[in-house]
Design a protein around this motif. Structure first.
Motif, PDB file in Angstrom:
ATOM      1  N   ARG A 166       0.827  -1.219   0.000  1.00 32.88           N
ATOM      2  CA  ARG A 166       0.000   0.000   0.000  1.00 32.88           C
ATOM      3  C   ARG A 166       0.854   1.258   0.000  1.00 32.88           C
ATOM      4  O   ARG A 166       0.502   2.260  -0.606  1.00 32.88           O
ATOM      5  CB  ARG A 166      -0.925   0.035   1.228  1.00 32.88           C
ATOM      6  CG  ARG A 166      -2.227  -0.677   1.058  1.00 32.88           C
ATOM      7  CD  ARG A 166      -3.233  -0.351   2.161  1.00 32.88           C
ATOM      8  NE  ARG A 166      -2.722  -0.515   3.511  1.00 32.88           N
ATOM      9  CZ  ARG A 166      -2.698  -1.661   4.189  1.00 32.88           C
ATOM     10  NH1 ARG A 166      -3.164  -2.764   3.632  1.00 32.88           N
ATOM     11  NH2 ARG A 166      -2.223  -1.696   5.416  1.00 32.88           N
ATOM     12  N   GLU A 167       1.998   1.200   0.678  1.00 31.40           N
ATOM     13  CA  GLU A 167       2.885   2.364   0.761  1.00 31.40           C
ATOM     14  C   GLU A 167       3.850   2.475  -0.415  1.00 31.40           C
ATOM     15  O   GLU A 167       4.653   3.396  -0.479  1.00 31.40           O
ATOM     16  CB  GLU A 167       3.664   2.332   2.082  1.00 31.40           C
ATOM     17  CG  GLU A 167       2.792   2.531   3.297  1.00 31.40           C
ATOM     18  CD  GLU A 167       2.055   3.867   3.273  1.00 31.40           C
ATOM     19  OE1 GLU A 167       2.689   4.901   2.963  1.00 31.40           O
ATOM     20  OE2 GLU A 167       0.842   3.873   3.563  1.00 31.40           O
ATOM     21  N   GLY A 168       3.782   1.515  -1.341  1.00 27.47           N
ATOM     22  CA  GLY A 168       4.614   1.580  -2.539  1.00 27.47           C
ATOM     23  C   GLY A 168       6.021   1.034  -2.380  1.00 27.47           C
ATOM     24  O   GLY A 168       6.891   1.316  -3.209  1.00 27.47           O
ATOM     25  N   ALA A 169       6.262   0.236  -1.338  1.00 31.88           N
ATOM     26  CA  ALA A 169       7.599  -0.334  -1.130  1.00 31.88           C
ATOM     27  C   ALA A 169       7.925  -1.328  -2.239  1.00 31.88           C
ATOM     28  O   ALA A 169       7.039  -1.961  -2.812  1.00 31.88           O
ATOM     29  CB  ALA A 169       7.664  -1.029   0.231  1.00 31.88           C
ATOM     30  N   GLU A 170       9.214  -1.459  -2.529  1.00 27.47           N
ATOM     31  CA  GLU A 170       9.663  -2.394  -3.560  1.00 27.47           C
ATOM     32  C   GLU A 170       9.754  -3.805  -2.976  1.00 27.47           C
ATOM     33  O   GLU A 170      10.591  -4.084  -2.121  1.00 27.47           O
ATOM     34  CB  GLU A 170      11.039  -1.986  -4.095  1.00 27.47           C
ATOM     35  CG  GLU A 170      11.572  -2.939  -5.146  1.00 27.47           C
ATOM     36  CD  GLU A 170      13.019  -2.666  -5.534  1.00 27.47           C
ATOM     37  OE1 GLU A 170      13.591  -3.526  -6.249  1.00 27.47           O
ATOM     38  OE2 GLU A 170      13.578  -1.632  -5.140  1.00 27.47           O
ATOM     39  N   ILE A 171       8.883  -4.679  -3.452  1.00 31.01           N
ATOM     40  CA  ILE A 171       8.931  -6.078  -3.048  1.00 31.01           C
ATOM     41  C   ILE A 171       9.906  -6.778  -3.990  1.00 31.01           C
ATOM     42  O   ILE A 171       9.735  -6.758  -5.202  1.00 31.01           O
ATOM     43  CB  ILE A 171       7.535  -6.738  -3.103  1.00 31.01           C
ATOM     44  CG1 ILE A 171       6.532  -5.951  -2.240  1.00 31.01           C
ATOM     45  CG2 ILE A 171       7.617  -8.202  -2.683  1.00 31.01           C
ATOM     46  CD1 ILE A 171       6.893  -5.824  -0.778  1.00 31.01           C
ATOM     47  N   VAL A 172      10.938  -7.399  -3.420  1.00 28.16           N
ATOM     48  CA  VAL A 172      12.009  -8.014  -4.190  1.00 28.16           C
ATOM     49  C   VAL A 172      11.719  -9.491  -4.465  1.00 28.16           C
ATOM     50  O   VAL A 172      12.124 -10.032  -5.492  1.00 28.16           O
ATOM     51  CB  VAL A 172      13.355  -7.857  -3.437  1.00 28.16           C
ATOM     52  CG1 VAL A 172      14.499  -8.535  -4.169  1.00 28.16           C
ATOM     53  CG2 VAL A 172      13.654  -6.381  -3.190  1.00 28.16           C
ATOM     54  N   TYR A 173      10.977 -10.126  -3.543  1.00 27.54           N
ATOM     55  CA  TYR A 173      10.701 -11.565  -3.651  1.00 27.54           C
ATOM     56  C   TYR A 173       9.473 -11.890  -2.808  1.00 27.54           C
ATOM     57  O   TYR A 173       9.305 -11.356  -1.722  1.00 27.54           O
ATOM     58  CB  TYR A 173      11.908 -12.353  -3.141  1.00 27.54           C
ATOM     59  CG  TYR A 173      11.685 -13.846  -2.992  1.00 27.54           C
ATOM     60  CD1 TYR A 173      11.644 -14.670  -4.102  1.00 27.54           C
ATOM     61  CD2 TYR A 173      11.517 -14.427  -1.739  1.00 27.54           C
ATOM     62  CE1 TYR A 173      11.447 -16.041  -3.965  1.00 27.54           C
ATOM     63  CE2 TYR A 173      11.322 -15.790  -1.597  1.00 27.54           C
ATOM     64  CZ  TYR A 173      11.281 -16.596  -2.715  1.00 27.54           C
ATOM     65  OH  TYR A 173      11.085 -17.944  -2.587  1.00 27.54           O
ATOM     66  N   GLY A 174       8.639 -12.794  -3.338  1.00 25.30           N
ATOM     67  CA  GLY A 174       7.519 -13.336  -2.564  1.00 25.30           C
ATOM     68  C   GLY A 174       6.317 -12.417  -2.503  1.00 25.30           C
ATOM     69  O   GLY A 174       6.208 -11.488  -3.282  1.00 25.30           O
ATOM     70  N   PRO A 175       5.422 -12.745  -1.567  1.00 26.62           N
ATOM     71  CA  PRO A 175       5.536 -13.728  -0.496  1.00 26.62           C
ATOM     72  C   PRO A 175       5.533 -15.170  -1.014  1.00 26.62           C
ATOM     73  O   PRO A 175       4.948 -15.473  -2.048  1.00 26.62           O
ATOM     74  CB  PRO A 175       4.332 -13.482   0.401  1.00 26.62           C
ATOM     75  CG  PRO A 175       3.424 -12.578  -0.339  1.00 26.62           C
ATOM     76  CD  PRO A 175       4.157 -12.018  -1.499  1.00 26.62           C
ATOM     77  N   HIS A 176       6.227 -16.014  -0.232  1.00 22.71           N
ATOM     78  CA  HIS A 176       6.391 -17.403  -0.635  1.00 22.71           C
ATOM     79  C   HIS A 176       6.428 -18.286   0.603  1.00 22.71           C
ATOM     80  O   HIS A 176       7.049 -17.930   1.600  1.00 22.71           O
ATOM     81  CB  HIS A 176       7.695 -17.546  -1.431  1.00 22.71           C
ATOM     82  CG  HIS A 176       7.821 -18.841  -2.139  1.00 22.71           C
ATOM     83  ND1 HIS A 176       8.509 -19.901  -1.608  1.00 22.71           N
ATOM     84  CD2 HIS A 176       7.341 -19.256  -3.333  1.00 22.71           C
ATOM     85  CE1 HIS A 176       8.448 -20.914  -2.457  1.00 22.71           C
ATOM     86  NE2 HIS A 176       7.749 -20.554  -3.507  1.00 22.71           N
ATOM     87  N   ASP A 177       5.762 -19.448   0.518  1.00 19.07           N
ATOM     88  CA  ASP A 177       5.844 -20.457   1.573  1.00 19.07           C
ATOM     89  C   ASP A 177       7.043 -21.339   1.281  1.00 19.07           C
ATOM     90  O   ASP A 177       7.078 -22.028   0.262  1.00 19.07           O
ATOM     91  CB  ASP A 177       4.571 -21.308   1.615  1.00 19.07           C
ATOM     92  CG  ASP A 177       3.361 -20.507   2.061  1.00 19.07           C
ATOM     93  OD1 ASP A 177       3.502 -19.675   2.969  1.00 19.07           O
ATOM     94  OD2 ASP A 177       2.261 -20.705   1.489  1.00 19.07           O
ATOM     95  N   GLU A 178       8.031 -21.298   2.171  1.00 19.35           N
ATOM     96  CA  GLU A 178       9.265 -22.045   1.965  1.00 19.35           C
ATOM     97  C   GLU A 178       9.171 -23.430   2.599  1.00 19.35           C
ATOM     98  O   GLU A 178       8.481 -23.615   3.605  1.00 19.35           O
ATOM     99  CB  GLU A 178      10.452 -21.283   2.557  1.00 19.35           C
ATOM    100  CG  GLU A 178      10.616 -19.867   2.026  1.00 19.35           C
ATOM    101  CD  GLU A 178      11.032 -19.766   0.568  1.00 19.35           C
ATOM    102  OE1 GLU A 178      11.177 -20.794  -0.119  1.00 19.35           O
ATOM    103  OE2 GLU A 178      11.231 -18.624   0.100  1.00 19.35           O
TER     104      GLU A 178
END
Length: 125
Positions: free
Chosen positions: A90-102
């Protein structure tokens, strides 16, 4: 949002082809053992050491993240990883990976902080 723990992730070098991930982590564990740390987790590519008297005092050492595109600088365990992810999106942060269940029992994602650091945000399942 509740933070359970924060752990720095220190990169471990295999120094070319002469040292394996296992030997690099073993050497690191032996060295930090002299400072009083004990191994509490080892997946072969990431190892966490903790103080036996202050278990929240932890440090992780990583050769190469098993599934993520980069090695995160820091891990932050939170109560609700999906709520934190939603707030950051919502705040515009850069998501680099995921979300993922490891497969090792965590749900996680990587986000880049304002200083360029990659943060591994996770919840144990």
């Amino acid at each position: 949002m509740s933070v359970h723990r924060v752990v720095p992730n220190v990169p471990v070098s295999t120094r070319g082809e002469t040292r394996t991930d296992a030997s690099a982590l073993r050497d690191t564990s032996a060295f930090y053992g002299l400072l009083g740390f004990e191994e509490v987790m080892n997946h072969g590519w990431i190892m966490t050491l903790a103080s036996p008297t202050q278990p929240a005092a932890q440090i992780s050492f990583m050769t190469k993240d098993a599934t993520g595109p980069v090695n995160p600088d820091l891990s932050v365990e939170v109560a609700d990883v999906d709520a934190v992810h939603a707030a950051l999106v919502r705040e515009g942060a850069e998501i680099v990976y995921g979300p993922h269940d490891e497969e090792w029992g965590v749900r996680r994602f990587f986000v880049r902080d304002p200083n360029g650091r990659v943060i591994n945000v996770l919840t144990h399942r």
